[in-house]
Design an enzyme around this catalytic site. Structure first.
Site, PDB file in Angstrom:
ATOM      1  N   LYS A 169       0.863  -1.175   0.000  1.00 39.18           N
ATOM      2  CA  LYS A 169       0.000   0.000   0.000  1.00 39.18           C
ATOM      3  C   LYS A 169       0.900   1.226   0.000  1.00 39.18           C
ATOM      4  O   LYS A 169       2.056   1.147   0.426  1.00 39.18           O
ATOM      5  CB  LYS A 169      -0.862  -0.006   1.272  1.00 39.18           C
ATOM      6  CG  LYS A 169      -2.100   0.836   1.194  1.00 39.18           C
ATOM      7  CD  LYS A 169      -3.300   0.075   0.699  1.00 39.18           C
ATOM      8  CE  LYS A 169      -4.522   0.970   0.620  1.00 39.18           C
ATOM      9  NZ  LYS A 169      -5.692   0.264   0.146  1.00 39.18           N
ATOM     10  N   GLY A 220     -24.213   3.597   4.820  1.00 39.25           N
ATOM     11  CA  GLY A 220     -23.407   4.139   3.709  1.00 39.25           C
ATOM     12  C   GLY A 220     -23.903   3.620   2.380  1.00 39.25           C
ATOM     13  O   GLY A 220     -23.752   2.446   2.055  1.00 39.25           O
ATOM     14  N   VAL A 221     -24.540   4.508   1.618  1.00 36.50           N
ATOM     15  CA  VAL A 221     -25.054   4.074   0.309  1.00 36.50           C
ATOM     16  C   VAL A 221     -24.311   4.796  -0.811  1.00 36.50           C
ATOM     17  O   VAL A 221     -24.894   5.445  -1.665  1.00 36.50           O
ATOM     18  CB  VAL A 221     -26.591   4.249   0.181  1.00 36.50           C
ATOM     19  CG1 VAL A 221     -27.296   3.126   0.885  1.00 36.50           C
ATOM     20  CG2 VAL A 221     -27.040   5.607   0.700  1.00 36.50           C
ATOM     21  N   GLY A 222     -22.993   4.659  -0.781  1.00 36.54           N
ATOM     22  CA  GLY A 222     -22.156   5.117  -1.889  1.00 36.54           C
ATOM     23  C   GLY A 222     -22.138   4.028  -2.937  1.00 36.54           C
ATOM     24  O   GLY A 222     -23.121   3.321  -3.161  1.00 36.54           O
ATOM     25  N   VAL A 281     -20.564   1.049  -3.171  1.00 32.84           N
ATOM     26  CA  VAL A 281     -20.736  -0.347  -2.743  1.00 32.84           C
ATOM     27  C   VAL A 281     -22.107  -0.550  -2.085  1.00 32.84           C
ATOM     28  O   VAL A 281     -22.829  -1.499  -2.405  1.00 32.84           O
ATOM     29  CB  VAL A 281     -19.601  -0.762  -1.765  1.00 32.84           C
ATOM     30  CG1 VAL A 281     -19.846  -2.160  -1.222  1.00 32.84           C
ATOM     31  CG2 VAL A 281     -18.260  -0.690  -2.470  1.00 32.84           C
TER      32      VAL A 281
HETATM   33  P1  NAD Z   1     -18.236   5.871  -1.386  1.00 28.43           P
HETATM   34  O1  NAD Z   1     -17.423   7.064  -1.042  1.00 28.43           O
HETATM   35  O2  NAD Z   1     -18.825   5.745  -2.754  1.00 28.43           O
HETATM   36  O3  NAD Z   1     -19.448   5.722  -0.348  1.00 28.43           O
HETATM   37  C1  NAD Z   1     -19.315   5.859   1.026  1.00 28.43           C
HETATM   38  C2  NAD Z   1     -20.653   6.392   1.559  1.00 28.43           C
HETATM   39  O4  NAD Z   1     -20.616   6.347   2.981  1.00 28.43           O
HETATM   40  C3  NAD Z   1     -20.924   7.845   1.170  1.00 28.43           C
HETATM   41  O5  NAD Z   1     -22.238   7.966   0.656  1.00 28.43           O
HETATM   42  C4  NAD Z   1     -20.766   8.602   2.491  1.00 28.43           C
HETATM   43  O6  NAD Z   1     -21.624   9.740   2.567  1.00 28.43           O
HETATM   44  C5  NAD Z   1     -21.155   7.559   3.499  1.00 28.43           C
HETATM   45  N1  NAD Z   1     -20.619   7.742   4.834  1.00 28.43           N
HETATM   46  C6  NAD Z   1     -19.352   8.116   5.173  1.00 28.43           C
HETATM   47  N2  NAD Z   1     -19.231   8.124   6.518  1.00 28.43           N
HETATM   48  C7  NAD Z   1     -20.431   7.749   7.034  1.00 28.43           C
HETATM   49  C8  NAD Z   1     -20.928   7.553   8.348  1.00 28.43           C
HETATM   50  N3  NAD Z   1     -20.150   7.751   9.417  1.00 28.43           N
HETATM   51  N4  NAD Z   1     -22.221   7.171   8.495  1.00 28.43           N
HETATM   52  C9  NAD Z   1     -23.006   6.964   7.426  1.00 28.43           C
HETATM   53  N5  NAD Z   1     -22.585   7.127   6.141  1.00 28.43           N
HETATM   54  C10 NAD Z   1     -21.319   7.521   5.956  1.00 28.43           C
HETATM   55  O7  NAD Z   1     -17.292   4.627  -1.054  1.00 28.43           O
HETATM   56  P2  NAD Z   1     -17.424   3.118  -1.582  1.00 28.43           P
HETATM   57  O8  NAD Z   1     -16.535   2.942  -2.751  1.00 28.43           O
HETATM   58  O9  NAD Z   1     -18.861   2.733  -1.638  1.00 28.43           O
HETATM   59  O10 NAD Z   1     -16.712   2.346  -0.377  1.00 28.43           O
HETATM   60  C11 NAD Z   1     -17.387   2.131   0.840  1.00 28.43           C
HETATM   61  C12 NAD Z   1     -16.493   1.312   1.767  1.00 28.43           C
HETATM   62  O11 NAD Z   1     -16.155   0.077   1.116  1.00 28.43           O
HETATM   63  C13 NAD Z   1     -15.157   1.975   2.119  1.00 28.43           C
HETATM   64  O12 NAD Z   1     -14.807   1.581   3.431  1.00 28.43           O
HETATM   65  C14 NAD Z   1     -14.185   1.343   1.112  1.00 28.43           C
HETATM   66  O13 NAD Z   1     -12.860   1.358   1.612  1.00 28.43           O
HETATM   67  C15 NAD Z   1     -14.733  -0.063   1.053  1.00 28.43           C
HETATM   68  N6  NAD Z   1     -14.385  -0.792  -0.174  1.00 28.43           N
HETATM   69  C16 NAD Z   1     -14.771  -0.318  -1.389  1.00 28.43           C
HETATM   70  C17 NAD Z   1     -14.459  -1.039  -2.532  1.00 28.43           C
HETATM   71  C18 NAD Z   1     -14.901  -0.587  -3.897  1.00 28.43           C
HETATM   72  O14 NAD Z   1     -14.778  -1.378  -4.844  1.00 28.43           O
HETATM   73  N7  NAD Z   1     -15.442   0.615  -4.041  1.00 28.43           N
HETATM   74  C19 NAD Z   1     -13.732  -2.237  -2.428  1.00 28.43           C
HETATM   75  C20 NAD Z   1     -13.364  -2.704  -1.165  1.00 28.43           C
HETATM   76  C21 NAD Z   1     -13.701  -1.968  -0.043  1.00 28.43           C
END
Ligand code: NAD
Length: 351
Positions: free
Chosen positions: A79, A175-177, A179
């Site tokens: 990393k 968290g509805v980003g 993933v």
């Molecule tokens: P993203 O930024 O698209 O979504 C994250 C969401 O979480 C956002 O909508 C944000 O507003 C919300 N959020 C942040 N802090 C919060 C809290 N305290 N309470 C409620 N909501 C909160 O990110 P993502 O790509 O969906 O990733 C989400 C998680 O999954 C992260 O921990 C990331 O490291 C992990 N992850 C992602 C991937 C990937 O392929 N995107 C792969 C492995 C792990």
């Protein structure tokens, strides 16, 4: 301090790069390359101290070793962190970083992480071959991550309720980003009741409206009545304060570092809550960039992410027969893979 931490975690190489011309400061941590070159994203954050950046990169790179090994990938863990404010990032700065990655000769392959983008990877690719996640690659890994989380979650459901059918269940997603929203869609398609929560209210309401879901205020998410709690936002959300509030039977979500500390896996087991190790269930992202590295297709990556369900089932069975947590069973599986290729002992995945 560096040497002590490196020795405790079992790192192979930690390199500190400085480029005075562009102001770049980066640390690349290569944890273990027994199974193959180390692969892991580059995180760009304005760390307040050098120690904070170093601690972060040492922990994150060690976790990547476990994630790759437990996913049966022939890759090691690495990393990188760039110590900077995201507004300081320029093309020259990113290119200087690419040249530094090149100097590591392929022992470390980089990709996207917090505050780095596909465009940054394209600039890095102009300077080195040791990068994945570029615009010429396999595209956004998030839908594949969501699918892996869904399959791992269903394996947990099977172990708890005797069926992979989720149609009688209520799942709360924090968290509805990228993933979390993908997971919500899959769960709704399979008949589950889904409740969503997000600190970004507009995003939460948009997803809730699109799929007809309930919502809960972020402050109340842990005590929301549900069968499965799926953290898909940030790390450290399962901790001394939140564990007593949980009403669910299963914690299974896509976020990295869900447990604040390793011992929280045991605390969940004591409360009879099944915890799906984050690095196993969310490996779809790594599986996608690994496929890009080996020249496999997006379909291959999806098939491997779907297999996370069977992997989770095996680990749950192993945890039961060895009377331990699923996290410990996953660590043991990963360690066995690495140790079968080396004589060196491998320290555990997290503190
Ligand atoms: P993203 O930024 O698209 O979504 C994250 C969401 O979480 C956002 O909508 C944000 O507003 C919300 N959020 C942040 N802090 C919060 C809290 N305290 N309470 C409620 N909501 C909160 O990110 P993502 O790509 O969906 O990733 C989400 C998680 O999954 C992260 O921990 C990331 O490291 C992990 N992850 C992602 C991937 C990937 O392929 N995107 C792969 C492995 C792990």
């Amino acid at each position: 301090m560096v040497h002590q931490q490196m020795a405790a975690f079992g790192h192979e190489q930690v390199t500190h790069f400085v480029d005075e011309e562009t102001g770049l400061e980066a640390i690349v941590a290569i944890h273990d390359t027994t199974l193959g070159p180390s692969l892991g994203g580059t995180r760009l954050l304005p760390y307040e101290t050098h120690d904070a950046a170093l601690t972060d990169v040492l922990r994150l790179s060690r976790a990547m070793t476990y994630k790759a090994a437990a996913s049966d990938l022939d890759l090691g863990g690495g990393k990188a962190v760039i110590v900077a404010d995201p507004t300081e990032k320029t093309e020259d700065f990113v290119r200087a970083y690419g040249r530094m990655i090149d100097r590591l000769g392929g022992h470390y392959i980089t990709s996207v992480d917090v505050n780095t983008s596909v465009t940054d990877m394209d600039h890095i690719a102009d300077e080195t071959d040791h990068v994945v996640g570029t615009s010429a690659g396999l595209g956004d890994p998030s839908p594949i991550t969501s699918r892996g989380v869904f399959e791992g979650l269903r394996a947990c459901v099977d172990a708890t309720y005797g069926t992979r059918d989720v149609s009688d269940l209520t799942v709360t997603i924090q968290g509805v980003g990228k993933v979390g929203s993908g997971l919500a869609e899959l769960l709704v398609d399979h008949g589950a009741d889904v409740i969503v929560s997000d600190m970004h209210e507009e995003a939460m309401n948009d997803v809730a409206r699109e799929y007809g879901l309930g919502t809960v205020d972020p402050a109340d998410v842990y005590r929301t009545d549900c069968d499965v709690f799926a953290p898909c936002a940030v790390g450290g959300v399962v901790n001394d304060e939140t564990i007593p509030q949980l009403t669910c039977d299963i914690v299974a979500g896509g976020a990295n570092n869900i447990l604040e500390r390793r011992e929280h896996a045991e605390a969940l087991l004591e409360r009879d809550i099944l915890y799906a190790p984050d690095y196993v269930i969310n490996a779809g992202g790594l599986i996608t960039v690994a496929a890009e590295h080996t020249g496999d297709s997006r379909e291959d990556a999806l098939a491997d992410a779907i297999a996370i369900g069977d992997r989770m089932e095996e680990l749950i069975d192993r945890a039961e027969s060895e009377e331990t947590t699923v996290l410990e069973a996953a660590d043991r599986y990963a360690r066995e893979r690495i140790e079968s290729a080396t004589d060196e002992p491998v320290p555990q995945s997290a503190d």
